[in-house]
Structure formats: structure tokens, C-alpha cells
Design a protein around this motif. Structure first.
Motif, PDB file in Angstrom:
ATOM      1  N   TRP A 206      38.822 -18.107 -75.911  1.00 55.12           N
ATOM      2  CA  TRP A 206      40.141 -17.357 -75.903  1.00 55.12           C
ATOM      3  C   TRP A 206      40.045 -16.868 -74.417  1.00 55.12           C
ATOM      4  CZ3 TRP A 206      39.175 -12.288 -74.195  1.00 55.12           C
ATOM      5  CH2 TRP A 206      37.794 -11.665 -74.354  1.00 55.12           C
ATOM      6  N   GLN A 207      41.435 -16.371 -73.985  1.00 56.14           N
ATOM      7  CA  GLN A 207      41.396 -15.802 -72.472  1.00 56.14           C
ATOM      8  C   GLN A 207      42.618 -15.129 -72.532  1.00 56.14           C
ATOM      9  OE1 GLN A 207      41.547 -19.791 -70.584  1.00 56.14           O
ATOM     10  NE2 GLN A 207      43.888 -19.525 -70.222  1.00 56.14           N
ATOM     11  N   VAL A 208      42.726 -14.344 -71.418  1.00 62.61           N
ATOM     12  CA  VAL A 208      43.962 -13.427 -71.203  1.00 62.61           C
ATOM     13  C   VAL A 208      43.799 -12.972 -69.834  1.00 62.61           C
ATOM     14  CG1 VAL A 208      43.039 -11.222 -71.899  1.00 62.61           C
ATOM     15  CG2 VAL A 208      45.474 -11.658 -71.699  1.00 62.61           C
ATOM     16  N   VAL A 209      44.783 -12.854 -68.924  1.00 59.04           N
ATOM     17  CA  VAL A 209      44.873 -12.364 -67.590  1.00 59.04           C
ATOM     18  C   VAL A 209      44.822 -10.842 -67.732  1.00 59.04           C
ATOM     19  CG1 VAL A 209      46.450 -11.941 -65.452  1.00 59.04           C
ATOM     20  CG2 VAL A 209      46.391 -14.203 -66.794  1.00 59.04           C
ATOM     21  N   THR A 210      43.925 -10.239 -67.033  1.00 59.60           N
ATOM     22  CA  THR A 210      43.538  -8.848 -66.742  1.00 59.60           C
ATOM     23  C   THR A 210      43.973  -8.173 -65.537  1.00 59.60           C
ATOM     24  OG1 THR A 210      41.928  -9.368 -68.478  1.00 59.60           O
ATOM     25  CG2 THR A 210      41.670  -7.364 -67.525  1.00 59.60           C
ATOM     26  N   ARG A 211      44.610  -7.273 -65.642  1.00 60.54           N
ATOM     27  CA  ARG A 211      44.959  -6.545 -63.990  1.00 60.54           C
ATOM     28  C   ARG A 211      44.384  -5.232 -63.863  1.00 60.54           C
ATOM     29  NH1 ARG A 211      48.832  -8.954 -67.158  1.00 60.54           N
ATOM     30  NH2 ARG A 211      50.195 -10.466 -66.282  1.00 60.54           N
ATOM     31  N   PHE A 212      43.864  -4.996 -62.716  1.00 64.67           N
ATOM     32  CA  PHE A 212      43.422  -3.802 -62.487  1.00 64.67           C
ATOM     33  C   PHE A 212      43.927  -3.158 -61.258  1.00 64.67           C
ATOM     34  CE2 PHE A 212      40.180  -6.665 -64.071  1.00 64.67           C
ATOM     35  CZ  PHE A 212      39.145  -5.727 -65.048  1.00 64.67           C
ATOM     36  N   GLY A 213      44.225  -1.925 -61.186  1.00 63.42           N
ATOM     37  CA  GLY A 213      45.164  -1.364 -60.350  1.00 63.42           C
ATOM     38  C   GLY A 213      44.625  -0.057 -59.580  1.00 63.42           C
ATOM     39  N   GLY A 214      43.403  -0.035 -59.672  1.00 67.96           N
ATOM     40  CA  GLY A 214      42.665   1.295 -58.829  1.00 67.96           C
ATOM     41  C   GLY A 214      42.140   0.973 -57.332  1.00 67.96           C
ATOM     42  N   ASP A 215      41.364   2.006 -57.161  1.00 67.60           N
ATOM     43  CA  ASP A 215      40.740   1.942 -55.804  1.00 67.60           C
ATOM     44  C   ASP A 215      39.510   1.258 -55.604  1.00 67.60           C
ATOM     45  OD1 ASP A 215      42.454   3.984 -54.809  1.00 67.60           O
ATOM     46  OD2 ASP A 215      41.202   5.407 -55.705  1.00 67.60           O
ATOM     47  N   LYS A 216      39.107   0.744 -54.688  1.00 70.12           N
ATOM     48  CA  LYS A 216      38.087  -0.103 -54.589  1.00 70.12           C
ATOM     49  C   LYS A 216      36.890   0.555 -55.210  1.00 70.12           C
ATOM     50  CE  LYS A 216      35.019  -2.542 -51.056  1.00 70.12           C
ATOM     51  NZ  LYS A 216      34.824  -2.729 -49.522  1.00 70.12           N
ATOM     52  N   GLY A 217      36.013  -0.160 -55.724  1.00 76.15           N
ATOM     53  CA  GLY A 217      34.945   0.438 -56.537  1.00 76.15           C
ATOM     54  C   GLY A 217      35.116   1.224 -57.685  1.00 76.15           C
TER      55      GLY A 217
ATOM     56  N   ASP B  80      28.937  -7.777 -67.673  1.00 72.95           N
ATOM     57  CA  ASP B  80      28.969  -6.516 -67.587  1.00 72.95           C
ATOM     58  C   ASP B  80      28.268  -5.959 -66.090  1.00 72.95           C
ATOM     59  OD1 ASP B  80      28.766  -3.743 -68.666  1.00 72.95           O
ATOM     60  OD2 ASP B  80      26.551  -3.859 -69.175  1.00 72.95           O
ATOM     61  N   LYS B  81      28.773  -5.014 -65.755  1.00 72.07           N
ATOM     62  CA  LYS B  81      28.574  -4.525 -64.258  1.00 72.07           C
ATOM     63  C   LYS B  81      29.143  -5.518 -63.092  1.00 72.07           C
ATOM     64  CE  LYS B  81      26.006  -1.049 -65.938  1.00 72.07           C
ATOM     65  NZ  LYS B  81      25.953  -1.344 -67.374  1.00 72.07           N
ATOM     66  N   ASP B  82      29.997  -6.251 -63.412  1.00 68.78           N
ATOM     67  CA  ASP B  82      30.506  -7.423 -62.475  1.00 68.78           C
ATOM     68  C   ASP B  82      31.639  -6.548 -61.636  1.00 68.78           C
ATOM     69  OD1 ASP B  82      30.951  -9.562 -61.055  1.00 68.78           O
ATOM     70  OD2 ASP B  82      32.133 -10.561 -62.918  1.00 68.78           O
ATOM     71  N   SER B  83      31.593  -6.996 -60.385  1.00 64.51           N
ATOM     72  CA  SER B  83      32.754  -6.478 -59.611  1.00 64.51           C
ATOM     73  C   SER B  83      33.882  -7.742 -59.441  1.00 64.51           C
ATOM     74  CB  SER B  83      32.277  -6.198 -58.125  1.00 64.51           C
ATOM     75  OG  SER B  83      31.219  -5.029 -58.285  1.00 64.51           O
ATOM     76  N   VAL B  84      35.173  -7.131 -59.792  1.00 64.33           N
ATOM     77  CA  VAL B  84      36.160  -8.340 -59.688  1.00 64.33           C
ATOM     78  C   VAL B  84      37.364  -8.145 -58.968  1.00 64.33           C
ATOM     79  CG1 VAL B  84      35.429  -8.861 -62.212  1.00 64.33           C
ATOM     80  CG2 VAL B  84      37.189  -7.053 -61.692  1.00 64.33           C
ATOM     81  N   ASP B  85      38.194  -9.180 -58.766  1.00 66.42           N
ATOM     82  CA  ASP B  85      39.519  -8.852 -57.944  1.00 66.42           C
ATOM     83  C   ASP B  85      40.474  -8.287 -58.931  1.00 66.42           C
ATOM     84  OD1 ASP B  85      38.543 -10.338 -55.774  1.00 66.42           O
ATOM     85  OD2 ASP B  85      38.949 -12.140 -56.727  1.00 66.42           O
ATOM     86  N   CYS B  86      41.568  -8.049 -58.052  1.00 63.97           N
ATOM     87  CA  CYS B  86      42.574  -7.282 -58.823  1.00 63.97           C
ATOM     88  C   CYS B  86      43.369  -7.838 -60.085  1.00 63.97           C
ATOM     89  CB  CYS B  86      43.790  -6.849 -57.794  1.00 63.97           C
ATOM     90  SG  CYS B  86      43.199  -6.132 -56.281  1.00 63.97           S
ATOM     91  N   ARG B  87      43.151  -9.228 -59.986  1.00 64.97           N
ATOM     92  CA  ARG B  87      43.597  -9.682 -61.290  1.00 64.97           C
ATOM     93  C   ARG B  87      42.749 -11.104 -61.616  1.00 64.97           C
ATOM     94  NH1 ARG B  87      48.807 -11.043 -63.198  1.00 64.97           N
ATOM     95  NH2 ARG B  87      49.767  -9.535 -61.817  1.00 64.97           N
TER      96      ARG B  87
ATOM     97  N   ILE C 112      33.201  -2.520 -65.694  1.00 64.75           N
ATOM     98  CA  ILE C 112      33.604  -3.449 -64.704  1.00 64.75           C
ATOM     99  C   ILE C 112      34.131  -2.545 -63.471  1.00 64.75           C
ATOM    100  CG2 ILE C 112      35.167  -5.230 -63.982  1.00 64.75           C
ATOM    101  CD1 ILE C 112      33.442  -6.115 -66.092  1.00 64.75           C
ATOM    102  N   TYR C 113      33.734  -3.241 -62.319  1.00 60.49           N
ATOM    103  CA  TYR C 113      34.212  -2.381 -60.985  1.00 60.49           C
ATOM    104  C   TYR C 113      35.396  -3.183 -59.964  1.00 60.49           C
ATOM    105  CZ  TYR C 113      30.001   0.213 -62.349  1.00 60.49           C
ATOM    106  OH  TYR C 113      29.153   1.034 -62.955  1.00 60.49           O
ATOM    107  N   SER C 114      36.233  -2.604 -59.560  1.00 62.20           N
ATOM    108  CA  SER C 114      37.081  -3.429 -59.007  1.00 62.20           C
ATOM    109  C   SER C 114      36.414  -3.743 -57.374  1.00 62.20           C
ATOM    110  CB  SER C 114      38.262  -2.433 -58.608  1.00 62.20           C
ATOM    111  OG  SER C 114      38.388  -1.373 -58.083  1.00 62.20           O
ATOM    112  N   ARG C 115      36.597  -4.967 -56.995  1.00 66.57           N
ATOM    113  CA  ARG C 115      35.963  -5.310 -55.664  1.00 66.57           C
ATOM    114  C   ARG C 115      36.746  -5.011 -54.482  1.00 66.57           C
ATOM    115  NH1 ARG C 115      35.308 -11.328 -55.878  1.00 66.57           N
ATOM    116  NH2 ARG C 115      33.707 -10.880 -57.364  1.00 66.57           N
ATOM    117  N   LYS C 116      38.019  -4.600 -54.566  1.00 66.86           N
ATOM    118  CA  LYS C 116      38.875  -4.397 -53.505  1.00 66.86           C
ATOM    119  C   LYS C 116      40.044  -3.175 -53.984  1.00 66.86           C
ATOM    120  CE  LYS C 116      40.163  -8.484 -53.263  1.00 66.86           C
ATOM    121  NZ  LYS C 116      40.827  -9.872 -52.996  1.00 66.86           N
TER     122      LYS C 116
END
Length: 204
Positions: free
Chosen positions: A132-143, A82-89, A194-198
Motif C-alpha cells: 500500500w502507499q499514499v502521498v503524505t504532506r508535511f507543512g511545518g518548520d525545518k526539524g 522511525d526517526k527518519d527526516s523527510v522532505d515536504c512531500r 518523523i522529522y521534516s528535513r526542510k
């Protein structure tokens, strides 16, 4: 069938026609068709999942991990936290109790208030021996902030998510789901912020 696959098929047909034409001595028709076919195959391949899939896998990262102590009594996210900053994928990972039989789905909710089921070409999260696991994709702006939501799904709900993803892929358009479109057979079991790191816009 997506437009990209259709382009690939047409490209192959043009090359076959060009080869047949050249055998019959009709080079005026064969050469242009052959060139066009090759160009269409190059375009279709480099813009489709057939080529991009492996390169995308290599870009998957892993967020911070939560330490689990004691027996596992419920579906739980281990990474990211929780509250982690992550990469796009990223690879979202978790645990589940031995008796758990339902499918596990990761759904992200960006700031557009839409819900996006996540899939790594197996649709439901991959489950094995309590993990369990799954690839998760983020497509927004930094932060940009996301809700990362874990659902347990029965067969009907799981089929709905799978068919929805297939339709989106075929149309190459991902409009997301409204909350009221989430099937009744899908039960929320955990939610993280979750927050996007980039900046991830246009990455996928």
C-alpha cells in the motif's frame, strides 16, 4: 465547489458573453469582458489543483526503507522508517497481509496536536498485491516532529475521513481533527516519529 473552480467557471462565462457581444457588434462590452474572463481563468487555473496536481506529483520523494523478512502478518510501514527526516512531500509505503480487507489510512500529527488524514486523490491508501502507499504532506518548520500514524478503518470510519478531506478542500482550510473526533471504527496499528528535513511552510 471551491472558490477557485467558481472563478474558472465565471471566467469561461465572461469569455462566452464577450464572444456573443462581439458577434452582435458590441465591442465596448465584449472586449472588457473577454479580457476579464481570460484573467480570471489564468488566476483560477494556476491557483487550483487542476494545474498544481502534476507538478506536486513530481516533487514526491521516498524516505529510508525498512527491510521486511519473512511473511507479513500485519499492516506495516516500510518507508519512511522511525526517526527518519523527510522532505515536504513523501510517499508513505507499507505492506499488509493477504487476508487484510480494511482500508489503510495514514494520519499525521504535528506539534499542534491535531490529526490530518492523508490522501493522494484516491482518499484511502492505494492497495495492491500486499503493498500500500499514499502521498503524505508535511507543512511545518525545518526539524519539526510529527507522529505518522497508521490506522485500519472500517467503511464508516473511511467514509468520515474521505468526507472530512473533501470539506477541507472545498473550504481551502485544513484545521485538523481532535483526537476525540477520530471515529471508533479507526484502529491505530503503528506510529512512527518523523522529522521534516526542510522548511515546508507555505509549500502546499
Amino acid at each position: 465547489m471551491s472558490t477557485k473552480i467558481v472563478i474558472l467557471i465565471i471566467g469561461v462565462l465572461f469569455i462566452l458573453i464577450a464572444l456573443l457581444a462581439s458577434k452582435k457588434g458590441s465591442s465596448k462590452l465584449g472586449i472588457p469582458l473577454g479580457i476579464l474572463g481570460v484573467l480570471m481563468m489564468i488566476y483560477g487555473s494556476y491557483s487550483s489543483d487542476l494545474v498544481n496536481y502534476n507538478s506536486q506529483i513530481e516533487q514526491v520523494s521516498i524516505g529510508k526503507k525498512l527491510k521486511i523478512d519473512g511473511p507479513v502478518n500485519a499492516v506495516k510501514v516500510v518507508s519512511p522508517i522511525d526517526k527518519d527526516s523527510v522532505d515536504c512531500r513523501i510517499l508513505t509505503m507499507g505492506v499488509y497481509p493477504e487476508s487484510h480487507k480494511k482500508d489503510i489510512w495514514v494520519i499525521i500529527r504535528p506539534t499542534d496536536d491535531r490529526y490530518y488524514p492523508q490522501s493522494d486523490h484516491t482518499n484511502t491508501s492505494y492497495k495492491r498485491e500486499g503493498e500500500w502507499q499514499v502521498v503524505t504532506r508535511f507543512g511545518g518548520d525545518k526539524g519539526e516532529a510529527y507522529d505518522l500514524i497508521i490506522y485500519e478503518a472500517d467503511a464508516t470510519a473511511s467514509s468520515f475521513f474521505s468526507s472530512t478531506i473533501e470539506k477541507w478542500k472545498e473550504a481551502d482550510d485544513y484545521p485538523g481533527l481532535k483526537l476525540e473526533e477520530i471515529p471508533a471504527g479507526a484502529k491505530e496499528v503503528e506510529r512512527l516519529k518523523i522529522y521534516s528535513r526542510k522548511n515546508c511552510r507555505g509549500v502546499f
